[in-house]
Design a protein around this motif. Structure first.
Motif, short mmCIF file in Angstrom:
data_model
loop_
_atom_site.label_atom_id
_atom_site.label_comp_id
_atom_site.label_asym_id
_atom_site.label_seq_id
_atom_site.Cartn_x
_atom_site.Cartn_y
_atom_site.Cartn_z
N VAL A 110 0.81 -1.15 0.14
CA VAL A 110 0.19 0.08 0.03
C VAL A 110 1.04 1.37 -0.03
O VAL A 110 2.03 1.18 0.08
CB VAL A 110 -1.00 -0.01 1.26
CG1 VAL A 110 -1.63 -1.20 1.27
CG2 VAL A 110 -0.06 0.42 2.56
N THR A 161 -4.95 3.20 -2.10
CA THR A 161 -4.58 1.84 -3.14
C THR A 161 -5.36 2.04 -4.40
O THR A 161 -6.20 3.25 -4.50
CB THR A 161 -4.84 0.39 -2.61
OG1 THR A 161 -6.23 0.17 -2.51
CG2 THR A 161 -4.13 0.11 -1.28
N MET A 220 -7.32 -3.55 -4.78
CA MET A 220 -6.65 -3.66 -3.55
C MET A 220 -7.72 -3.72 -2.40
O MET A 220 -7.49 -4.03 -1.23
CB MET A 220 -5.51 -2.89 -3.27
CG MET A 220 -4.01 -3.33 -4.06
SD MET A 220 -3.33 -4.64 -3.61
CE MET A 220 -2.81 -4.08 -1.80
#
Length: 279
Positions: free
Chosen positions: A164, A202, A206
């Motif tokens: 991330v 993200t 994700m």
């Protein structure tokens, strides 16, 4: 925080004020005291009570006589009668408790008080989360619970492993010794604070991974967490992607906060040269 033992008369009023239940009355010494491990240096006891400057010796004598004759001499419940609660000078790493827990203290890294972040409240101007991006706020701790940085690190290290992006303008990010590993400065890992917010973002692909990661890590740490998730709406003010995905994943959702798109960047410099001038 400290309680001046020479001034305290053990009235116990400060016990209920502490959001971390760190204050107690020692029955042997007959004085209030603070559990340093539980105290997060939030200053609630210092600022949240009115103070009087009664003479401690006289006050104790009156209370003792009153006890003998079985009637009570008590101050108002929101008053420290002898001004026994004092704010002491703190140094690192203990100082980090006050920075994150005391709402009147400013985070030098972001210039913001409290938890030290605006989150996406100013997204119209700052554009933390752009189109096709997803932002997350993971809040750790609560009054009565708190959180240690060692527990926050479990989450940040796990986030780093799944790739991330940590929000730069966030005080926890500034405490990361290494963003690529999610490790937090070792000198503060044992410090306990009232609460903190980790911010990441993200792409849309994700979302499921991040939410499942938070659920898994939450079972490993000794605190509570709450997660917020945000995205930038389309030109019609609609979110037709993230909300549908959350519903599909079984997360009922609703708009908790909506930026109206009225924010504007001011004092900008247009570096486009025209007729030899910078506009």
């Amino acid at each position: 925080m400290i309680i001046n033992q020479d001034k305290c008369v053990a009235c116990g009023n400060c016990v209920a004020v502490c959001p971390m239940s760190a204050i107690y009355v020692d029955p042997v010494k007959n004085r209030a005291n603070i559990n340093d491990e539980a105290c997060v240096e939030c200053g609630t006891c210092f600022r949240g009570m009115s103070t009087e400057n009664l003479n401690p010796t006289i006050t104790r004598s009156i209370r003792k006589i009153a006890k003998t004759f079985r009637f009570r001499f008590e101050p108002e419940p929101d008053v420290c009668p002898t001004s026994a609660i004092e704010m002491n000078e703190l140094e690192m790493p203990r100082l980090i408790r006050q920075i994150f827990s005391d709402p009147v203290v400013e985070h030098k890294s972001t210039g913001i008080k409290g938890r030290g972040t605006e989150e996406v409240k100013t997204n119209d101007v700052r554009l933390r989360v752009d189109t096709d991006e997803v932002g997350y706020t993971i809040e750790f701790g609560r009054p009565g619970v708190g959180v240690k940085f060692s527990d926050i690190e479990v989450m940040t290290k796990t986030f780093a492993r799944i790739g991330v992006k940590f929000e730069k303008n966030n005080p926890v990010t500034h405490l990361l010794a290494d963003e690529t590993t999610g490790e937090i400065r070792k000198d503060i890992l044992d410090e306990k604070i009232l609460s903190a917010i980790v911010e990441i973002k993200t792409d849309i692909n994700m979302v499921e991974k991040v939410l499942s990661t938070v659920r898994e890590v939450n079972l490993q740490i000794d605190t509570v967490t709450a997660i917020g998730i945000s995205t930038r709406c389309d030109d019609n003010g609609e979110d037709l992607v993230l909300s549908n995905l959350l519903e599909k994943l079984g997360y009922p959702n609703f708009r908790a906060k909506t930026n109206m798109g009225l924010g504007r960047i001011t004092n900008t410099i247009d570096l486009t040269k025209k007729e030899g001038q910078i506009k």
